[in-house]
Design a protein around this motif. Structure first.
Motif, short mmCIF file in Angstrom:
data_model
loop_
_atom_site.label_atom_id
_atom_site.label_comp_id
_atom_site.label_asym_id
_atom_site.label_seq_id
_atom_site.Cartn_x
_atom_site.Cartn_y
_atom_site.Cartn_z
N ASP A 63 38.01 40.69 40.25
CA ASP A 63 36.89 41.61 40.38
C ASP A 63 37.09 42.74 39.37
N PHE A 64 35.99 43.28 38.86
CA PHE A 64 36.13 44.43 37.96
C PHE A 64 35.16 45.53 38.33
N VAL A 65 35.56 46.74 37.98
CA VAL A 65 34.69 47.92 38.10
C VAL A 65 34.66 48.57 36.72
N GLN A 66 33.47 48.74 36.19
CA GLN A 66 33.28 49.38 34.88
C GLN A 66 32.76 50.78 35.11
N THR A 67 33.41 51.76 34.50
CA THR A 67 33.01 53.16 34.65
C THR A 67 32.78 53.76 33.28
N ASP A 68 31.61 54.38 33.07
CA ASP A 68 31.34 54.99 31.78
C ASP A 68 31.72 56.47 31.83
N ARG A 69 31.50 57.18 30.73
CA ARG A 69 31.99 58.56 30.63
C ARG A 69 31.30 59.50 31.60
N SER A 70 30.12 59.13 32.09
CA SER A 70 29.41 59.98 33.05
C SER A 70 29.77 59.65 34.49
N GLY A 71 30.66 58.67 34.67
CA GLY A 71 31.08 58.31 36.01
C GLY A 71 30.25 57.23 36.66
N GLN A 72 29.26 56.68 35.95
CA GLN A 72 28.45 55.61 36.52
C GLN A 72 29.26 54.32 36.55
N ARG A 73 29.12 53.58 37.65
CA ARG A 73 29.94 52.40 37.87
C ARG A 73 29.08 51.14 37.99
N THR A 74 29.61 50.05 37.44
CA THR A 74 29.00 48.72 37.57
C THR A 74 30.12 47.76 37.94
N THR A 75 29.84 46.83 38.84
CA THR A 75 30.87 45.92 39.31
C THR A 75 30.52 44.48 38.94
N GLY A 76 31.49 43.60 39.12
CA GLY A 76 31.26 42.19 38.86
C GLY A 76 32.53 41.39 38.96
N VAL A 77 32.47 40.16 38.44
CA VAL A 77 33.62 39.25 38.48
C VAL A 77 33.91 38.77 37.06
N MET A 78 35.17 38.85 36.66
CA MET A 78 35.61 38.35 35.36
C MET A 78 36.37 37.04 35.55
N THR A 79 36.03 36.04 34.75
CA THR A 79 36.76 34.77 34.76
C THR A 79 37.26 34.51 33.35
N LEU A 80 38.55 34.19 33.22
CA LEU A 80 39.17 33.97 31.91
C LEU A 80 39.83 32.60 31.89
N LYS A 81 39.72 31.93 30.77
CA LYS A 81 40.40 30.64 30.56
C LYS A 81 40.83 30.56 29.11
N ARG A 82 42.09 30.32 28.89
CA ARG A 82 42.58 30.17 27.53
C ARG A 82 42.42 28.72 27.07
N PRO A 83 42.18 28.55 25.75
CA PRO A 83 42.04 29.61 24.75
C PRO A 83 40.59 30.07 24.57
N GLY A 84 40.42 31.38 24.56
CA GLY A 84 39.18 31.96 24.06
C GLY A 84 37.99 32.06 24.97
N LYS A 85 38.11 31.75 26.26
CA LYS A 85 36.92 31.73 27.12
C LYS A 85 36.97 32.87 28.14
N ILE A 86 35.85 33.55 28.32
CA ILE A 86 35.78 34.62 29.32
C ILE A 86 34.32 34.78 29.77
N ARG A 87 34.14 35.22 31.00
CA ARG A 87 32.80 35.46 31.54
C ARG A 87 32.84 36.73 32.38
N PHE A 88 31.93 37.66 32.09
CA PHE A 88 31.72 38.84 32.91
C PHE A 88 30.39 38.67 33.64
N GLN A 89 30.48 38.34 34.92
CA GLN A 89 29.29 38.17 35.75
C GLN A 89 29.05 39.49 36.48
N TYR A 90 27.97 40.19 36.11
CA TYR A 90 27.71 41.50 36.68
C TYR A 90 27.03 41.40 38.04
N GLN A 91 27.09 42.49 38.77
CA GLN A 91 26.56 42.56 40.12
C GLN A 91 25.09 42.21 40.17
N LYS A 92 24.64 41.79 41.34
CA LYS A 92 23.25 41.44 41.54
C LYS A 92 22.36 42.62 41.16
#
Length: 225
Positions: A63-92
């Motif tokens: 799970d990830f939480v992204q926070t910008d400089r103003s404190g706004q947050r967005t959540t989601g799920v990160m999936t990683l597979k080597r070599p070279g594959k990644i997916r950031f699935q953001y919240q509904k």
């Protein structure tokens, strides 16, 4: 703020968080900084251990939480597979997707039906994805005052306009190599800071390559994730 305005604002935050093009060379881009040894700084065993742990990951989901400089947050799920594959699935409700198929990193904005692509090596996520890159050669260890936490700052000293990215690891016996990637912080050339924090990391699960595909909204206006 309207829903559409909110979505577009979220898109801007996501682009900054992954620093897709602003930090291109800061994390092992095309024009790499000289090795630390050549700059007179010794290689650190702690730095090497963190890099080895990163390279030990075969698959990971968190799970990830992204926070910008103003404190706004967005959540989601990160999936990683080597070599070279990644997916950031953001919240509904966030009509964006960031995905790499092993060749290029793609940001898909389903709200405006836009797709942008960058080579993995030209992205700060190259530090996570590109097995040919050596973070230890281009990064430096940042003291944390906590023996359980390792912080690696990566930037191109010849190009400060590219900004920098900092990878943060925490000792974890259950993680590959005994260290878990806990978070990273992107700082662009205008000092805009965005943080990605990971939680509930799981390793070694089967992840099909189809996870890293996406529907192209330009082909069909009715396409949805």
């Amino acid at each position: 703020m309207t829903q559409n305005s909110s979505h577009r604002s979220t898109g801007a935050r996501i682009a900054r968080a992954l620093a897709i093009p602003a930090l291109a060379l800061a994390t092992l881009g095309v024009t790499a900084a000289p090795p630390l040894a050549a700059q007179g700084a010794p290689r650190s065993a702690e730095l090497d251990r963190a890099v080895a742990a990163l390279r030990s990951i075969d698959t990971m989901r968190a799970d990830f939480v992204q926070t910008d400089r103003s404190g706004q947050r967005t959540t989601g799920v990160m999936t990683l597979k080597r070599p070279g594959k990644i997916r950031f699935q953001y919240q509904k409700g966030v009509p964006l997707l960031i995905v790499s198929d092993g060749r290029a990193l793609t940001m898909v904005d389903y709200e405006v039906r836009q797709v942008q692509r960058w080579p993995i090596s030209n992205s700060p996520l190259g530090a996570l994805l590109d097995p040919k890159r050596d973070v230890a050669r281009f990064g430096k260890l940042i003291p944390t005052g906590n023996p359980a936490v390792t912080s690696i700052e990566v930037r191109d000293s010849k190009h400060p306009e590219y900004g920098m990215i900092t990878l943060i690891f925490v000792k974890d016996p259950s993680a590959p190599g005994g260290m878990a990637l806990n978070s990273w912080v992107a700082l662009d050339s205008q000092n805009k800071r965005t943080t990605i924090r990971l939680a509930n990391q799981k390793y070694g699960m089967a992840v099909p390559d189809s996870t890293f595909a996406y529907n192209d909204p330009r082909r069909n206006a009715s396409t949805r994730r």
